[in-house]
Each structure stands twice: as structure tokens, then as C-alpha cells.
Design an enzyme around this catalytic site. Sequence first.
Site, PDB file in Angstrom:
ATOM      1  N   GLU A 173      42.413  -3.012  49.903  1.00  0.00           N
ATOM      2  CA  GLU A 173      42.060  -4.377  50.683  1.00  0.00           C
ATOM      3  C   GLU A 173      43.099  -4.129  51.909  1.00  0.00           C
ATOM      4  OE1 GLU A 173      44.680  -6.337  47.352  1.00  0.00           O
ATOM      5  OE2 GLU A 173      44.704  -7.652  48.928  1.00  0.00           O
ATOM      6  N   CYS A 225      43.221  -6.509  44.797  1.00  0.00           N
ATOM      7  CA  CYS A 225      43.999  -5.642  43.966  1.00  0.00           C
ATOM      8  C   CYS A 225      42.885  -4.990  42.760  1.00  0.00           C
ATOM      9  CB  CYS A 225      45.354  -6.029  43.083  1.00  0.00           C
ATOM     10  SG  CYS A 225      46.232  -6.658  44.274  1.00  0.00           S
ATOM     11  N   HIS A 256      48.138  -5.357  35.801  1.00  0.00           N
ATOM     12  CA  HIS A 256      48.497  -5.252  37.217  1.00  0.00           C
ATOM     13  C   HIS A 256      49.943  -5.699  37.446  1.00  0.00           C
ATOM     14  CE1 HIS A 256      48.243  -6.094  41.471  1.00  0.00           C
ATOM     15  NE2 HIS A 256      48.340  -7.326  41.375  1.00  0.00           N
TER      16      HIS A 256
HETATM   17  P1  HMG Z   1      59.369 -18.066  44.740  1.00  0.00           P
HETATM   18  O1  HMG Z   1      58.774 -19.410  44.801  1.00  0.00           O
HETATM   19  O2  HMG Z   1      60.062 -17.535  46.053  1.00  0.00           O
HETATM   20  O3  HMG Z   1      60.199 -17.833  43.810  1.00  0.00           O
HETATM   21  O4  HMG Z   1      58.072 -17.121  44.678  1.00  0.00           O
HETATM   22  P2  HMG Z   1      60.269 -18.652  42.254  1.00  0.00           P
HETATM   23  O5  HMG Z   1      61.358 -19.923  42.350  1.00  0.00           O
HETATM   24  O6  HMG Z   1      59.275 -18.925  41.525  1.00  0.00           O
HETATM   25  O7  HMG Z   1      61.361 -17.722  41.412  1.00  0.00           O
HETATM   26  C1  HMG Z   1      60.934 -16.546  41.061  1.00  0.00           C
HETATM   27  C2  HMG Z   1      61.565 -16.324  39.435  1.00  0.00           C
HETATM   28  O8  HMG Z   1      62.983 -15.909  39.772  1.00  0.00           O
HETATM   29  C3  HMG Z   1      61.844 -17.385  38.714  1.00  0.00           C
HETATM   30  O9  HMG Z   1      61.408 -16.966  37.334  1.00  0.00           O
HETATM   31  C4  HMG Z   1      62.979 -18.010  38.841  1.00  0.00           C
HETATM   32  O10 HMG Z   1      63.480 -18.672  37.653  1.00  0.00           O
HETATM   33  C5  HMG Z   1      63.921 -16.882  39.138  1.00  0.00           C
HETATM   34  P3  HMG Z   1      60.241 -17.496  36.415  1.00  0.00           P
HETATM   35  O11 HMG Z   1      60.567 -18.937  36.289  1.00  0.00           O
HETATM   36  O12 HMG Z   1      59.073 -17.122  37.057  1.00  0.00           O
HETATM   37  O13 HMG Z   1      60.393 -16.687  35.107  1.00  0.00           O
HETATM   38  N1  HMG Z   1      64.941 -16.847  39.805  1.00  0.00           N
HETATM   39  C6  HMG Z   1      66.237 -16.464  39.421  1.00  0.00           C
HETATM   40  N2  HMG Z   1      66.500 -15.406  38.467  1.00  0.00           N
HETATM   41  C7  HMG Z   1      67.731 -14.838  38.368  1.00  0.00           C
HETATM   42  N3  HMG Z   1      68.802 -15.202  39.344  1.00  0.00           N
HETATM   43  C8  HMG Z   1      68.284 -16.197  40.417  1.00  0.00           C
HETATM   44  C9  HMG Z   1      67.262 -16.599  40.263  1.00  0.00           C
HETATM   45  N4  HMG Z   1      66.419 -17.465  41.387  1.00  0.00           N
HETATM   46  C10 HMG Z   1      65.328 -17.673  40.654  1.00  0.00           C
HETATM   47  N5  HMG Z   1      69.411 -16.472  41.041  1.00  0.00           N
HETATM   48  C11 HMG Z   1      56.282 -15.632  43.955  1.00  0.00           C
HETATM   49  C12 HMG Z   1      57.770 -16.133  43.967  1.00  0.00           C
HETATM   50  C13 HMG Z   1      56.000 -14.608  43.104  1.00  0.00           C
HETATM   51  C14 HMG Z   1      55.270 -16.860  43.736  1.00  0.00           C
HETATM   52  C15 HMG Z   1      56.383 -15.067  45.268  1.00  0.00           C
HETATM   53  O14 HMG Z   1      56.923 -13.807  45.443  1.00  0.00           O
HETATM   54  C16 HMG Z   1      54.933 -14.863  46.004  1.00  0.00           C
HETATM   55  O15 HMG Z   1      54.159 -15.719  46.480  1.00  0.00           O
HETATM   56  N6  HMG Z   1      54.521 -13.456  45.593  1.00  0.00           N
HETATM   57  C17 HMG Z   1      52.978 -12.998  46.364  1.00  0.00           C
HETATM   58  C18 HMG Z   1      51.901 -13.490  45.243  1.00  0.00           C
HETATM   59  C19 HMG Z   1      51.991 -12.723  43.995  1.00  0.00           C
HETATM   60  O16 HMG Z   1      52.618 -11.897  43.975  1.00  0.00           O
HETATM   61  N7  HMG Z   1      51.288 -13.431  42.896  1.00  0.00           N
HETATM   62  C20 HMG Z   1      51.331 -12.774  41.593  1.00  0.00           C
HETATM   63  C21 HMG Z   1      49.883 -13.014  40.941  1.00  0.00           C
HETATM   64  S1  HMG Z   1      48.487 -12.920  42.139  1.00  0.00           S
HETATM   65  C22 HMG Z   1      48.314 -11.059  42.072  1.00  0.00           C
HETATM   66  O17 HMG Z   1      48.886 -10.489  41.127  1.00  0.00           O
HETATM   67  C23 HMG Z   1      47.416 -10.423  43.033  1.00  0.00           C
HETATM   68  C24 HMG Z   1      48.175  -9.798  44.206  1.00  0.00           C
HETATM   69  O18 HMG Z   1      48.600  -8.490  43.824  1.00  0.00           O
HETATM   70  C25 HMG Z   1      46.967  -9.830  45.218  1.00  0.00           C
HETATM   71  C26 HMG Z   1      45.859  -9.021  45.271  1.00  0.00           C
HETATM   72  O19 HMG Z   1      44.977  -8.984  44.102  1.00  0.00           O
HETATM   73  O20 HMG Z   1      45.638  -8.428  45.976  1.00  0.00           O
HETATM   74  C27 HMG Z   1      49.237 -10.532  44.523  1.00  0.00           C
END
Ligand code: HMG
Length: 388
Positions: free
Chosen positions: A63, A95, A220
Amino acid sequence: MTDLAEARDVDPGKYLQGLGQRRMAIASPCEDTVTMAADAATRALQGFDIDPAEIGTLIVGTETGVDHSKPVAVYVHELLGLDQRCRTFETKHACYGAMAGLTASMDWIGSGRARGRKALVIASDIARYGLKTAGEPTQGAGAVAMVIAEDPRLLAIDPQRIGDYTRQVMDFWRPLYSKYAFADGHYSIQCYLDALAGARVDAVGEEAELLAGLGACLYHVPFVKMAFKAHQRHLEMEYGGPLSKDHTEAWRMLTDSYQRLAAPWLGLNAEIGNIYTGSLFLALIDLLRQAAEGLAGREISLFSYGSGCGATYCIGRIGDRAAHWREALDPAEQLAARRRLSIEEYEGLIGDTEQADTVERLDPARYGLDGGLYYVGTRDHRRQYSRG
Ligand code: HMG
């Protein structure tokens, strides 16, 4: 990840435990989807003693292509010295591109059109979300090359147990005018989990009790914690309801199952980050380099998700002699040769990469690179590659 967290004024626990990441790979401006794909494919052909003349189909899933029209695959075709009779194309579906290429290759072989030849499927991507975005700690770069053959040595996918899923969603996308992806992060997680459920039902039906018989579950992996969420949904489908921390026994069953079937194969993903379409296959490499002997003859599940969205769930069997190829597929040496970047260097590289497509001359030595295949600039609107 700790350096990045400190620079972004975030508790490192969020990236390390919350997302499950340890490091992420950053490509220099001289490394692109073509150079990474050609490098991975060269290693695959040489490491597995495959004559390039045996390759009758070449597919690059990406991609992060380098041209709106010309496929990465045709550059790679030349760089590998493949036969002109080889069918060559690029697949794009976030992906999901490499899994689409893999199943298309199986169809090509199954139809009899391959006439004894093999397919080369390469996943090559650079994940870029931009500085100071929520996605920044989930970046990465890398390529995985796979040879698809009638008599596979490592993994035989069962064509009767492949399930598909498609739904139009805006969870992650990259408009034509942007080098960086846009993501509705939390929604994308939901879309991924729904796609897992849909594709699994299509592959093995509603009732099947699969997990107890599987040797591993591969997903994935945009970030390691996602594999835990996926495994939870996977198990919930068999359990028949939500597994929550409030129910200690059920939660212990989930964490035990995750530790046995998914967690051991996430080491490369934690070290490299999201390599988009190759990230499922990084987990497969990690499994094969560690456990090919113990899992010989056992069935495993694989789940590929591409935003937008498309997904495939399938069942495959690890080859009886897969362990024989362990050394050829272990990237430990390449990982050990990586250089740690300071945050200033990392941000500088991102800035240089933004300009790289229009720069006439790029010097790999400026980025400490030597002895490989590199992108060295665009002259007269033509991308130039050179072996250093
Ligand atoms: P965010 O909003 O910054 O993070 O973004 P959050 O607030 O959701 O926190 C993440 C986790 O850290 C949570 O755990 C928190 O509790 C924890 P969960 O509730 O999920 O179990 N946390 C902590 N843990 C320990 N100590 C701390 C602490 N603070 C918080 N101090 C997000 C996270 C993944 C959404 C962001 O990074 C993002 O937008 N990433 C890109 C999108 C993505 O990866 N999506 C995944 C599914 S889609 C996919 O897989 C396709 C993709 O590969 C693309 C394609 O297909 O081409 C992305």
C-alpha cells in the site's frame, strides 16, 4: 519506544505494555518498497535454493507503492532477473494485499495454469502516520517474500478452509495527495475484530471448535496488543460470549490460550513494528524459526486484515521438514545490524523522506548505507536504483 515516548511526553508504559511494542524499523530515504522487496526476494530464492527460472507469477502486495501506475513488481522482476514469460503485478488493499496475492497464487496453481512453476509473493511496505500522531508508535518498515508451490515446504494452506470478508469502512486510508495514513484508530480496531469474526465463520462455520486442536494462531499485527484483542475475539466465538476480567476463570483461560497459541510468535512484530501487508507473515517467520520442529504436522490459523476493509482467515499445516529451513528464514542477523537512531535523526529521516521522490541524487552513504540495493534519486521523472 522508550525514547519516542519520552520525546512525546507519554508514559513509556503506554507504548511498551499498552501497545506491546519494543522498537520500530525506520527506512531511510534510500530504502523504499522496491529495494526492500527485492532484498527479501533475493534472500528467499537463494536461501531456499530456488532457481528464478521456476517463477511463473510475481505479485507484490503493497500500500506504499512508488508510482500511481507502474507496479513495484515490475522493478523487482528486473532486479531478480526473472523470465519475461512471468506474469507480474501489484496488489493493493491496505494490509491485505499480500494475502490477496497468496490466495490468487494458490488459485493459479490449482487451475493448472502454473504448469509446474512457482509463484513469488512479496509483501513490502513502509508504515507512516506522521510525527506526533496517535499512530506514530505503530509505524515500521519491512518486506517478507514467499514462494508458493504445489508441494510447499513450510506451510500447506487448506483451500477448503479459507474464509473471506469485505465491508466498506473508513477506518484507515491514505488519500492520493498524502504520504501519511489517516486512521480512525479505535474504530479500526472494531472493524478488524468484526472482520476476524466474519472471515472465520466463512472459513470454518459457526459451530466449529477449532482452537483446542490448533498449534498456533497468527494474526495481522499492527501492534502487538492487537493480537491479544484478536485472540480474545477468536476465543469468544467458541466460548459463546464475552470474556472479561471480572470472570477470573474465563479470563485465565483466555490468557493461558494467548500465551500458548499467539504470544510466542510476536517477537519480530514487537521489534520491527507494523510492516502492513507483511506483518502477519512476520509472525509466521517467528513461529517457524522457533517452533517448526515441535509444530511439524500441526495445524495453525492465519488471519489477514486490510483496512477499508478486506480480510481472510485460513487454516494451514506446518510442513514435516519445515525446521530444516530455519536458518534461511531467520532475520536475526539483519536485526542485529540495525542502528539505533536518536529522535533527532529519526525526525530528520522523516523530513528527508518527504522530499526523496523529487530529489535528483541521493547518496546512501549519507545515511550510513553501503553494500545493498538503494534508491538513489529521480531523474527525468524516472526512479533510479543502484547497487552500492
Ligand atoms: P491511543 O488512543 O493513543 O491509545 O491510540 P489508547 O489510549 O487506546 O491506549 C492504547 C493502550 O495502552 C490501551 O490499552 C491503554 O489502556 C494502554 P487497551 O485498553 O487497548 O488494552 N495504556 C497504558 N498501558 C500501560 N501503561 C500506561 C498506559 N497508558 C495507556 N501508562 C491506537 C492507540 C492503536 C488507536 C493508535 O496507535 C492508532 O491509531 N494506530 C493506528 C491504527 C491501528 O493500528 N489500528 C489497528 C487496527 S486496523 C489495522 O490493523 C490495519 C492497519 O494495519 C492498516 C492497514 O490495513 O493497512 C492499521
